[in-house]
Scaffold this active site. Structure first.
Site, PDB file in Angstrom:
ATOM      1  N   LYS A 267      -0.504   4.633  67.083  1.00  0.00           N
ATOM      2  CA  LYS A 267       0.918   4.421  66.841  1.00  0.00           C
ATOM      3  C   LYS A 267       1.747   5.411  67.644  1.00  0.00           C
ATOM      4  CE  LYS A 267       0.553   2.984  61.971  1.00  0.00           C
ATOM      5  NZ  LYS A 267       1.137   1.635  62.054  1.00  0.00           N
ATOM      6  N   ARG A 341      -5.795  -4.885  56.193  1.00  0.00           N
ATOM      7  CA  ARG A 341      -6.339  -6.195  55.798  1.00  0.00           C
ATOM      8  C   ARG A 341      -7.868  -6.205  55.895  1.00  0.00           C
ATOM      9  NH1 ARG A 341      -2.903  -9.160  60.397  1.00  0.00           N
ATOM     10  NH2 ARG A 341      -1.525  -7.423  59.811  1.00  0.00           N
TER      11      ARG A 341
HETATM   12  N1  BES Z   1       0.294   0.750  57.554  1.00  0.00           N
HETATM   13  C1  BES Z   1       0.836  -0.144  58.495  1.00  0.00           C
HETATM   14  C2  BES Z   1       2.053  -0.896  57.996  1.00  0.00           C
HETATM   15  C3  BES Z   1       3.281  -0.062  57.730  1.00  0.00           C
HETATM   16  C4  BES Z   1       4.268   0.042  58.685  1.00  0.00           C
HETATM   17  C5  BES Z   1       3.451   0.575  56.528  1.00  0.00           C
HETATM   18  C6  BES Z   1       5.401   0.792  58.436  1.00  0.00           C
HETATM   19  C7  BES Z   1       4.589   1.324  56.257  1.00  0.00           C
HETATM   20  C8  BES Z   1       5.571   1.442  57.212  1.00  0.00           C
HETATM   21  C9  BES Z   1      -0.224  -1.185  58.897  1.00  0.00           C
HETATM   22  O1  BES Z   1      -1.527  -0.734  58.863  1.00  0.00           O
HETATM   23  C10 BES Z   1       0.052  -1.549  60.319  1.00  0.00           C
HETATM   24  O2  BES Z   1      -0.078  -0.701  61.163  1.00  0.00           O
HETATM   25  N2  BES Z   1       0.398  -2.798  60.558  1.00  0.00           N
HETATM   26  C11 BES Z   1       0.682  -3.258  61.864  1.00  0.00           C
HETATM   27  C12 BES Z   1       0.020  -4.598  62.040  1.00  0.00           C
HETATM   28  C13 BES Z   1       0.090  -5.131  63.448  1.00  0.00           C
HETATM   29  C14 BES Z   1      -0.804  -4.333  64.343  1.00  0.00           C
HETATM   30  C15 BES Z   1      -0.317  -6.572  63.422  1.00  0.00           C
HETATM   31  C16 BES Z   1       2.199  -3.395  61.998  1.00  0.00           C
HETATM   32  O3  BES Z   1       2.818  -3.864  61.059  1.00  0.00           O
HETATM   33  O4  BES Z   1       2.733  -2.992  63.018  1.00  0.00           O
HETATM   34 MN    MN Z   2      -2.079   0.250  60.700  1.00  0.00          MN
END
Ligand code: BES
Ligand code: MN
Ligand code: ZN
Length: 484
Positions: A267, A341
């Site tokens: 990230k 997931r």
């Molecule tokens: N933990 C994150 C989702 C999240 C984002 C929680 C912001 C709290 C605040 C999750 O694991 C994630 O990274 N999701 C990705 C999925 C994508 C790669 C399809 C996302 O939402 O960007």
């Molecule tokens: Mn994630």
């Protein structure tokens, strides 16, 4: 903080919140006593000089040392429970700094549209949440209320009972918030399991905790892949509460990523800032379990969470890897940041053996839910409309905002893989629904609800009575849903 329902002549608090309607300035029984005690302050001063606009507060210091905090509730006919909750939070935060010897009192109002036990319970719960501060690492600790006195002449048992449950729910919410606020270096998978074990010991619950080798034998391969890049050992716990004559069985699953760096699909710095909160789902199910074990309803509740870190390293899982999940279905890793997931998939499959009447998972799952609903509305979806409607109804009473997002069967098309049964991510749009659709493959339950709290778990601003930072979103709604 403990709430007590008492008559005004039994009051010990020196700081008293007195609600005032803008258009109904009449002495209630309680106000009458207070007015006598404070030589006409309410009738001659507050009613004349304080407007009583919604959420307005004004403090009156008495020569005797007492503080009266007038709280505006706006127009009588326009008051709703939501407005009341918000006003109580404003009053509590304004009164807090004047609290002496840990006691604060509030006059319980009556209102033709809202039951007294509802008003009392809401005030107690909101006050407990306002009273909490994660001050473990601060030199200066806040001024805490220990004794919350709810003043009324209606000292009846049903209101007392509601207050007791409200205290339990408030404490559960704060318990969850505390776990979320804690740093990821402290809140490791092993430590979270120690907390679950302590809860089990204190409340007499059954608990099973599984380590990496055991999980390997149990086939948690999708989950273990996510954790394999981390130096911290992945763990899984399964906590069970069994009431005397269980009338229903519920499985509650929380996402437990103790830190989500994104993995090799790392990230950006700004998105990683709050990722210690990616175990909020787990913290939520623990908070709910704590409350249920204290309330002791006739149900059977199974809470579980697979805990690990998602980290980049030489041993991380990679895009292109094909994972054989516990269900036997294979998943091609398309993005290592869609890790939640994968971990939930194996736990959902594990939960099939429990044969619960309903399965609920709660997770900080997708950034997409924040795009869709913002940081004050929780996304919900599932495979059973009746269950979703019931959950919505309960949430409307607890005052937590939820909104249903759709899941369609053909959303699987976006998750097609050439070499595996599916990929873990699909097209960019409708990301929350697609994640929900992915999860649906791993439960056999016909009553499965998925709650996405990515937006609501942790916020940087106050929304009404909801505090900033770790909010404890959905703790009270889940408790009420389970109790109904
Ligand atoms: N933990 C994150 C989702 C999240 C984002 C929680 C912001 C709290 C605040 C999750 O694991 C994630 O990274 N999701 C990705 C999925 C994508 C790669 C399809 C996302 O939402 O960007
Ligand atoms: Mn994630
Ligand atoms: Zn995550």
């Amino acid at each position: 903080m403990k709430s007590n329902l008492i008559r005004p002549d039994e009051m010990t608090a020196k700081t008293i919140i007195v609600p005032v309607f803008e258009d109904l300035k009449e002495l209630s029984e309680v106000k009458n006593i207070l007015d006598e005690k404070f030589s006409g302050l309410i009738e001659n001063n507050i009613f004349k000089n304080f407007e009583g606009k919604l959420n307005e507060t004004l403090t009156y210091q008495q020569a005797s040392g007492e503080i009266i905090l007038a709280l505006g509730l706006g127009k009588y006919d326009e008051l709703t429970l939501d407005k009341y909750r918000c006003a109580i939070s404003k009053a509590f935060l304004a009164a807090e700094k004047f609290v002496k010897e840990g006691s604060l009192a509030l006059e319980l109002i009556s209102h033709k549209e809202i039951a007294k036990n509802c008003l009392a319970a809401s005030a107690a719960l909101i006050s407990a949440v306002c009273n909490y501060k994660f001050d473990k690492y601060l030199k200066e600790k806040g001024n805490k209320v220990q004794n919350f006195e709810v003043l009324t002449y209606d000292v009846d048992n049903s209101i007392k009972e509601s207050l007791k449950i409200a205290d339990i729910m408030g404490e559960a919410t704060n318990f969850t918030r505390g776990l979320v606020f804690e740093s990821a270096e402290v809140m490791t998978p092993t430590y979270v399991c120690e907390i679950a074990k302590k809860l089990a010991d204190e409340k007499g619950l059954e608990i099973s905790i599984f380590n990496k080798d055991e999980l390997k034998k149990m086939g948690f391969n999708a989950f273990l892949a996510v954790g394999q890049g981390s130096a911290k050992e992945p763990k899984f716990f399964h906590l069970v509460y069994k009431g005397k004559n269980p009338k229903k069985k519920i499985a509650l699953i929380g996402k437990g990523i103790t830190f989500d760096s994104g993995g090799l699909d790392i990230k950006p710095a700004s998105s990683m800032l709050t990722m210690k909160t990616d175990m909020t789902g787990c913290a939520t199910v623990l908070g709910v379990m704590k409350a249920i074990a204290e309330i002791k309803p006739d149900i059977e509740l199974h809470c579980m969470s697979a805990l690990c870190e998602n980290m980049p390293s030489g041993s991380s899982y990679k895009v292109g890897d094909v994972l054989t999940s516990k269900s036997g279905k294979t998943i091609e890793v398309d993005n290592t940041d869609a890790e939640g997931r994968l971990t939930l998939a194996d736990v959902l499959t594990y939960s099939d053996d429990i044969n619960a009447d309903e399965v609920i998972d709660i997770a900080t799952l997708t950034g997409a839910v924040i795009v869709a609903l913002g940081d004050n509305i929780t996304g919900i979806m599932g495979n059973n409309q009746e269950q979703i409607d019931k959950f919505k109804e309960v949430a409307s009473k607890t005052g937590e905002r939820v909104w249903q997002l759709p899941i369609y069967d053909d959303m699987m098309e976006g998750l097609k893989s050439n070499i595996a049964d599916m990929k873990n991510t699909g097209p960019r749009f409708a990301g929350s629904s697609v994640a929900g659709r992915f999860l649906q493959n791993f439960t056999k339950s016909e009553k499965w609800l998925h709650i996405d709290i990515a937006g609501t778990a942790y916020t940087d601003k106050v929304h009404g009575e909801i505090p900033k930072g770790a909010t404890g979103a959905m703790v009270k709604t889940l408790i009420q849903y389970i109790l109904r």
